[in-house]
Design a protein around this motif. Structure first.
Motif, PDB file in Angstrom:
ATOM      1  N   GLY A   1       0.800  -1.223   0.000  1.00 21.49           N
ATOM      2  CA  GLY A   1       0.000   0.000   0.000  1.00 21.49           C
ATOM      3  C   GLY A   1       0.833   1.273   0.000  1.00 21.49           C
ATOM      4  O   GLY A   1       0.303   2.370   0.091  1.00 21.49           O
ATOM      5  N   ARG A   2       2.144   1.133  -0.128  1.00 24.90           N
ATOM      6  CA  ARG A   2       3.027   2.302  -0.077  1.00 24.90           C
ATOM      7  C   ARG A   2       3.121   3.020  -1.421  1.00 24.90           C
ATOM      8  O   ARG A   2       3.745   4.083  -1.521  1.00 24.90           O
ATOM      9  CB  ARG A   2       4.429   1.881   0.377  1.00 24.90           C
ATOM     10  CG  ARG A   2       4.511   1.640   1.859  1.00 24.90           C
ATOM     11  CD  ARG A   2       5.912   1.865   2.376  1.00 24.90           C
ATOM     12  NE  ARG A   2       6.874   0.950   1.819  1.00 24.90           N
ATOM     13  CZ  ARG A   2       7.779   0.279   2.541  1.00 24.90           C
ATOM     14  NH1 ARG A   2       7.811   0.437   3.851  1.00 24.90           N
ATOM     15  NH2 ARG A   2       8.635  -0.532   1.969  1.00 24.90           N
ATOM     16  N   ALA A   3       2.578   2.394  -2.457  1.00 24.96           N
ATOM     17  CA  ALA A   3       2.594   3.031  -3.779  1.00 24.96           C
ATOM     18  C   ALA A   3       1.358   2.584  -4.537  1.00 24.96           C
ATOM     19  O   ALA A   3       0.776   1.537  -4.238  1.00 24.96           O
ATOM     20  CB  ALA A   3       3.859   2.638  -4.546  1.00 24.96           C
ATOM     21  N   ILE A   4       0.971   3.394  -5.512  1.00 27.58           N
ATOM     22  CA  ILE A   4      -0.158   3.010  -6.370  1.00 27.58           C
ATOM     23  C   ILE A   4       0.206   3.259  -7.837  1.00 27.58           C
ATOM     24  O   ILE A   4       1.021   4.127  -8.154  1.00 27.58           O
ATOM     25  CB  ILE A   4      -1.457   3.776  -6.036  1.00 27.58           C
ATOM     26  CG1 ILE A   4      -1.335   5.278  -6.363  1.00 27.58           C
ATOM     27  CG2 ILE A   4      -1.839   3.583  -4.563  1.00 27.58           C
ATOM     28  CD1 ILE A   4      -2.656   6.031  -6.272  1.00 27.58           C
ATOM     29  N   ILE A   5      -0.403   2.439  -8.697  1.00 29.91           N
ATOM     30  CA  ILE A   5      -0.350   2.710 -10.146  1.00 29.91           C
ATOM     31  C   ILE A   5      -1.795   2.970 -10.572  1.00 29.91           C
ATOM     32  O   ILE A   5      -2.560   2.040 -10.769  1.00 29.91           O
ATOM     33  CB  ILE A   5       0.227   1.514 -10.940  1.00 29.91           C
ATOM     34  CG1 ILE A   5       1.656   1.191 -10.480  1.00 29.91           C
ATOM     35  CG2 ILE A   5       0.189   1.811 -12.435  1.00 29.91           C
ATOM     36  CD1 ILE A   5       2.295   0.018 -11.231  1.00 29.91           C
TER      37      ILE A   5
ATOM     38  N   PHE B   1      -0.718   4.626   7.524  1.00 26.18           N
ATOM     39  CA  PHE B   1       0.059   3.410   7.270  1.00 26.18           C
ATOM     40  C   PHE B   1       0.906   3.498   5.999  1.00 26.18           C
ATOM     41  O   PHE B   1       0.992   2.555   5.223  1.00 26.18           O
ATOM     42  CB  PHE B   1      -0.880   2.203   7.223  1.00 26.18           C
ATOM     43  CG  PHE B   1      -1.927   2.241   8.300  1.00 26.18           C
ATOM     44  CD1 PHE B   1      -1.585   1.950   9.620  1.00 26.18           C
ATOM     45  CD2 PHE B   1      -3.228   2.643   8.020  1.00 26.18           C
ATOM     46  CE1 PHE B   1      -2.537   2.035  10.639  1.00 26.18           C
ATOM     47  CE2 PHE B   1      -4.189   2.734   9.031  1.00 26.18           C
ATOM     48  CZ  PHE B   1      -3.853   2.425  10.336  1.00 26.18           C
ATOM     49  N   GLU B   2       1.476   4.684   5.791  1.00 26.64           N
ATOM     50  CA  GLU B   2       2.378   4.922   4.645  1.00 26.64           C
ATOM     51  C   GLU B   2       1.696   4.898   3.286  1.00 26.64           C
ATOM     52  O   GLU B   2       2.373   4.822   2.254  1.00 26.64           O
ATOM     53  CB  GLU B   2       3.578   3.959   4.673  1.00 26.64           C
ATOM     54  CG  GLU B   2       4.455   4.141   5.904  1.00 26.64           C
ATOM     55  CD  GLU B   2       5.787   3.432   5.763  1.00 26.64           C
ATOM     56  OE1 GLU B   2       6.595   3.852   4.918  1.00 26.64           O
ATOM     57  OE2 GLU B   2       6.024   2.445   6.494  1.00 26.64           O
ATOM     58  N   ALA B   3       0.371   4.958   3.254  1.00 26.17           N
ATOM     59  CA  ALA B   3      -0.294   5.169   1.950  1.00 26.17           C
ATOM     60  C   ALA B   3       0.267   6.464   1.361  1.00 26.17           C
ATOM     61  O   ALA B   3       0.560   7.399   2.096  1.00 26.17           O
ATOM     62  CB  ALA B   3      -1.802   5.274   2.141  1.00 26.17           C
ATOM     63  N   PRO B   4       0.435   6.527   0.037  1.00 20.17           N
ATOM     64  CA  PRO B   4       1.052   7.725  -0.559  1.00 20.17           C
ATOM     65  C   PRO B   4       0.293   9.003  -0.186  1.00 20.17           C
ATOM     66  O   PRO B   4      -0.933   9.014  -0.184  1.00 20.17           O
ATOM     67  CB  PRO B   4       0.945   7.469  -2.071  1.00 20.17           C
ATOM     68  CG  PRO B   4       0.755   6.007  -2.222  1.00 20.17           C
ATOM     69  CD  PRO B   4       0.092   5.523  -0.977  1.00 20.17           C
ATOM     70  N   PHE B   5       1.042  10.025   0.109  1.00 20.35           N
ATOM     71  CA  PHE B   5       0.460  11.333   0.446  1.00 20.35           C
ATOM     72  C   PHE B   5       0.473  12.187  -0.821  1.00 20.35           C
ATOM     73  O   PHE B   5       1.447  12.175  -1.586  1.00 20.35           O
ATOM     74  CB  PHE B   5       1.298  11.984   1.544  1.00 20.35           C
ATOM     75  CG  PHE B   5       0.574  12.982   2.415  1.00 20.35           C
ATOM     76  CD1 PHE B   5      -0.801  12.980   2.566  1.00 20.35           C
ATOM     77  CD2 PHE B   5       1.311  13.934   3.141  1.00 20.35           C
ATOM     78  CE1 PHE B   5      -1.450  13.894   3.405  1.00 20.35           C
ATOM     79  CE2 PHE B   5       0.669  14.849   3.987  1.00 20.35           C
ATOM     80  CZ  PHE B   5      -0.701  14.833   4.114  1.00 20.35           C
ATOM     81  N   TYR B   6      -0.597  12.897  -1.016  1.00 18.53           N
ATOM     82  CA  TYR B   6      -0.790  13.700  -2.233  1.00 18.53           C
ATOM     83  C   TYR B   6      -1.262  15.069  -1.757  1.00 18.53           C
ATOM     84  O   TYR B   6      -2.396  15.212  -1.318  1.00 18.53           O
ATOM     85  CB  TYR B   6      -1.831  12.981  -3.107  1.00 18.53           C
ATOM     86  CG  TYR B   6      -2.444  13.745  -4.249  1.00 18.53           C
ATOM     87  CD1 TYR B   6      -1.747  14.729  -4.941  1.00 18.53           C
ATOM     88  CD2 TYR B   6      -3.741  13.443  -4.689  1.00 18.53           C
ATOM     89  CE1 TYR B   6      -2.334  15.399  -6.011  1.00 18.53           C
ATOM     90  CE2 TYR B   6      -4.331  14.105  -5.756  1.00 18.53           C
ATOM     91  CZ  TYR B   6      -3.630  15.087  -6.397  1.00 18.53           C
ATOM     92  OH  TYR B   6      -4.217  15.759  -7.450  1.00 18.53           O
ATOM     93  N   THR B   7      -0.372  16.057  -1.803  1.00 16.68           N
ATOM     94  CA  THR B   7      -0.692  17.336  -1.163  1.00 16.68           C
ATOM     95  C   THR B   7      -0.854  18.478  -2.160  1.00 16.68           C
ATOM     96  O   THR B   7      -0.237  18.492  -3.228  1.00 16.68           O
ATOM     97  CB  THR B   7       0.416  17.747  -0.162  1.00 16.68           C
ATOM     98  OG1 THR B   7       1.635  17.941  -0.871  1.00 16.68           O
ATOM     99  CG2 THR B   7       0.611  16.691   0.910  1.00 16.68           C
TER     100      THR B   7
END
Lengths: 623, 623
Positions: free
Chosen positions: B199-203, B444-450
């Motif tokens: 879950g630390r990155a998504i495509i 839980f380290e899911a990517p942050f998008y700010t």
């Protein structure tokens, strides 16, 4: 403004006027002068706001006081004449000082050769009497609070200037993180004196620049910005540079460096100083080099010394002196990607190599101090070996020079001469903090004055931004003054628009640093602007911004109709999607149904739990 | 580009061409495709450089490979037709997937009502077969490396794309400071799979957007940027938005969010997706609100659900879903200076208050996950309660919502649905780190998008810069994707120039963050550009920059003559004061006198002391 040929002629007065927009007051603003404990008057700009309309009627919004670098130009009751120069605010103070004498003539040989294009009403030069020292540091160390110290103490005191504000929301501010700084809640003249005595702050204020409004550079004061201007061999004229100086101070430059090269350096500087409300800095080696036809190896101590005296008697308040470029450091730059990128640094390096000697600047450092203290010129110890690329950041050459600058700081302080330290350059973000920490340690907390730093090399055309990212950070960490970078950096000479863009960019970076370090009352303007935004007081939002004209013109491009400035929706989203409008509707809805959201909120603070939902459910009951 | 009325007519093909400059290759660049281990081809842009001229003759400078978001548009061998859309790169991969089926017709009711202005060659929608899950996370967790994972692994591998570079100087890089990230030296498909499984990155890669070139968003990959575009009730057309999308990707947008409101939302999106090489994100509640005539309280789960399916079948790759706006948090915004500033957040809040219920988004969260996983739409869990002013930063409302987003992350992950978390907003510098730390912990380290964050409120007109300062920092601290802000933020709708300015600004901020966190090979481009600058290879400097046209035009304003692009001095300083020229002279001088500065330097590393001066003196002996 005319070209410089005309500028020189005092008979051609008609053409010597600044454009009207450079002399107008700021939108909805008036300049007010607050009286110090010492009966001197310090200018602030007060921005008026319109009322908030509520169901209960109009609620007045307070004026917001902001620091004002623009001098008399923005005072509507004042009409400026470039040939007269600015009024001599400090003249009386200086006259009262019996350690100062008026010289019969200029001391520098070179000055006597410069008759053309001269400033018409040139005053005789002032100098400390023999064996006297007139630096702010010298007075501070003797326990004397000067007029200049009184002046800056009030000038830094945004809290006092905004003492009329009642609304507690506007006065709220997040605590800062100051990395060991010592920022007081109220800035007193005695605090200023102490900071100067310790060398932690400087007031660059040459006694030959009485037109100047004193300002302070130090870690425990608001972060300042400098704008570079100056003619070059390639382009530009005296008149253009004077106009750039006025633009720069109008938009917020706290000091201006005149980096002129090419022709008429002496005259350009004279016209700038006589019309400048802010301290002027220079890099004397530039002019010295012109005097030896651009051949670095022909430079001599005598030429340099004459240049220092020439400029000191004109009123330059700080000199960039690259005394840290020592012979033994030069080889450290040989393996660099971008060698030496400081103009001054490279000139000194060339001289050192050619003569195989320590530079005359290093070897005559004490004599330089003697000159500085006779006029109160401050050192800006130049970072001649600063990195010119990300790769060269924090390398041995840079840090070796920094250590030498620390030694020289001590030597200058032995003469009670004020000192600040110049810093990089190009530094990636993770390496910025090290620069600040090392400077504070090696240079004993002398104020740091940095160019950017640029945090990447890949964006020429946007280097005001790459450098503002670094500048905001290093300002937060403790840098006292940020040297601006314009969009033209690395590419060409900045024009008037670039100066304005560079200033606004650095002003916002410095302000961001003030917020981050917790400078007292810094957040009032943010709070007021955001309140205006939330209440759809568009014109107030523009007026409170750093660049009201730009803000308004951007708005008008989307919603040009005059009525839209009263519109209760944001031009970005349109009426249906305006979150601020909907928030207001939520609040109105709660009110209509006798639900006090604010009251619920204050209770909620103690009850952030699922339990609250049950209670909240009652309060929110709407059926 | 024509207005949207014409865009809809496929018979009017002649007018449906992009302007030539949007289809040209970049200056001195060619697109090359590198082959993955899995026999798929990944585009990079290679920037050619001219030779360095030395006394020994010409020395070739290598091509520099850079990440390329522009899709086929910048491939000179390709001619685009907007009515055809982009080639369907992923079509074969998707066809091979026997968990996917082609539907006979669109599942959303609304889609059937949208005949006007439709994209002419519309494909039938794809969907996971009943009870199947086609998300990248689902495959990753089953240990399967998808084509998309192979693709992004190579795409992130700037080191491999630049494997031809021999010059050790160009390959040098400062160690990063990564705050506990886990960035590998070489990015492998297996590493990608692991990061997605965790879950630390998504495509983000909806199976209905086969035209898309896969990209990855995660803390251990390069920092990405998003550009927002979209029609509004106030202004703009479909055609303009398609053109803005092409401009955005040309300058470096890794994803594009279509935030259209007003008319023709469905059609605008369709035209954008069919022509987009990057994933498209949306905020479905905007369209849902249009369907109920802008009255938030009339929204229903059924309308929202139909909108999600409608958009999923068009190919939207991530949905901003404001499921964290819970009833119990709304009162926390009542005492805020700027209430709720998220459009989506305010819509949900209004619904919640009106119905006195948890939002249908929160209560139907598992059903939403069921929809997402059938098309592989990723969550972008929206920060509906983000702060809209410095004063409101990091308050209880914001952080309460963030905790809920963490809970929802877990629930989405239970469905193997990909998740990223949206972040603020307006935050002063000293409070940025707390946001990142809290997001990593709570989510839980899911990517942050700010969005930014903006570090001050006082600079409307410059908010691309106030926010880039915050964006660079939070990117360094661990944010995976930065949502751009244009100069028009808070004031008006961005035009094409604003989009370009916003993209370039965010590109440089993201790159600064990559350097700071130590992303492998990130510094090559900086090194190459600085080397070109030092060697006066002006044209190479322009070509290697983020915005070659702007860099060149800025240069040409000062030194317009063609010959000056070969000039061995900087246009800023003129020939006599060019530090780089003088540095070269110093090196030449040493050479001429048989002094090996470089050799001295390498010895000097061990002997940094006064002793060295004696030895150095011999080496430098020039009399």
């Amino acid at each position: 403004m005319p070209q410089h040929k005309k500028t020189a002629s005092s008979s051609d007065k008609a053409s010597l006027t600044l454009s009207a927009d450079l002399q107008a007051a700021y939108p909805a603003s008036i300049k007010k002068y607050l009286k110090t404990d010492d009966n001197i008057y310090v200018p602030f700009r007060y921005i008026a706001q319109s009322d908030t309309l509520t169901e209960q009627g109009r609620v007045q919004n307070p004026e917001i006081a902001v620091y004002d670098t623009s001098g008399k130009y923005s005072d509507e009751s004042y009409k400026h004449d470039l040939v007269e120069g600015l009024p001599k605010l400090r003249q009386a103070w200086i006259k009262d000082n019996n350690e100062i004498e008026t010289l019969e003539d200029f001391s520098a040989e070179f000055t006597h050769t410069q008759k053309d294009l001269a400033f018409p009403k040139r005053a005789k030069p002032l100098k400390a009497k023999q064996a006297h020292n007139v630096t702010q540091m010298h007075y501070a160390r003797r326990g004397i609070i000067t007029k200049e110290m009184h002046y800056v103490a009030l000038r830094e005191n945004l809290k006092r200037a905004n003492a009329h504000i009642q609304d507690p929301i506007l006065l709220k501010q997040h605590p800062g993180v100051d990395f060991g700084a010592n920022i007081p809640n109220e800035i007193t003249p005695e605090f200023v004196r102490q900071e100067i005595a310790l060398g932690r702050a400087i007031i660059p204020s040459n006694i030959n620049h009485p037109e100047m409004e004193p300002m302070i550079i130090g870690r425990n004061f608001s972060v300042k910005i400098n704008a570079n201007i100056g003619t070059s061999a390639v382009s530009s004229s005296i008149a253009e540079e004077v106009e750039k100086m006025v633009i720069a101070t109008r938009w917020g430059a706290d000091t201006v460096m005149d980096l002129s090269t090419g022709k008429n350096i002496h005259q350009t500087r004279e016209w700038i100083i006589r019309n400048s409300p802010v301290p002027i800095g220079t890099v004397p080696i530039y002019q010295a080099l012109e005097k030896v036809d651009g051949q670095a190896e022909k430079l001599t101590w005598e030429t340099f010394r004459d240049t220092l005296i020439e400029q000191a008697e004109q009123g330059v308040s700080y000199f960039t002196i690259h005394a840290g470029v020592r012979l033994k450091y030069i080889h450290l730059t040989a393996k660099r990607l971008t060698g030496i990128v400081s103009r001054g640094g490279s000139i000194i390096a060339k001289w050192c190599i050619a003569h195989h000697k320590e530079s005359f600047i290093y070897t005559h450092f004490d004599e330089i101090c003697e000159i500085m203290k006779a006029y109160d010129v401050a050192f800006s110890l130049g970072d001649g070996l600063r990195p010119g690329s990300i790769l060269d950041a924090n390398d041995e050459a840079q840090f070796a020079e920094l250590e030498t600058l620390g030694e020289l700081t001590k030597r200058a302080w032995d003469h009670d001469v004020q000192v600040m330290i110049e810093g990089p350059g190009h530094v990636p973000m993770q390496m910025i903090k090290e620069n600040m920490t090392k400077e504070l340690k090696d240079c004993f907390e002398a104020p740091f004055y940095t160019l950017g730093p640029l945090v990447t090399d890949i964006a020429p055309g946007y280097d005001h931004i790459t450098s503002a990212i670094g500048a905001a950070q290093i300002g937060w960490y403790g840098t006292s003054m940020l040297c601006y970078v314009t969009p033209k950096e690395h590419l060409g000479l900045p024009d008037k628009e670039d100066v304005r863009e560079g200033i606004a960019t650095y002003k916002l970076a410095a302000h961001a640093a003030d917020l981050a370090k917790g400078f007292p009352a810094a957040q009032i303007r943010d709070n007021a602007l955001s309140k205006a935004r939330f209440e759809f007081r568009w014109q107030d939002q523009f007026n409170l911004s750093l660049d009201p004209q730009k803000a308004q013109s951007f708005h008008d491009q989307t919603l040009p109709k005059e009525g839209h400035k009263l519109a209760h929706f944001c031009s970005m989203c349109g009426p249906k999607f305006c979150s601020m409008k909907i928030t207001q509707e939520v609040r109105d809805y709660a009110k209509e149904h006798k639900l006090d959201l604010a009251d619920v909120a204050s209770k909620g603070m103690q009850q952030k739990s699922e339990d609250f939902l049950a209670q909240g459910a009652e309060i929110y009951h709407v059926e």
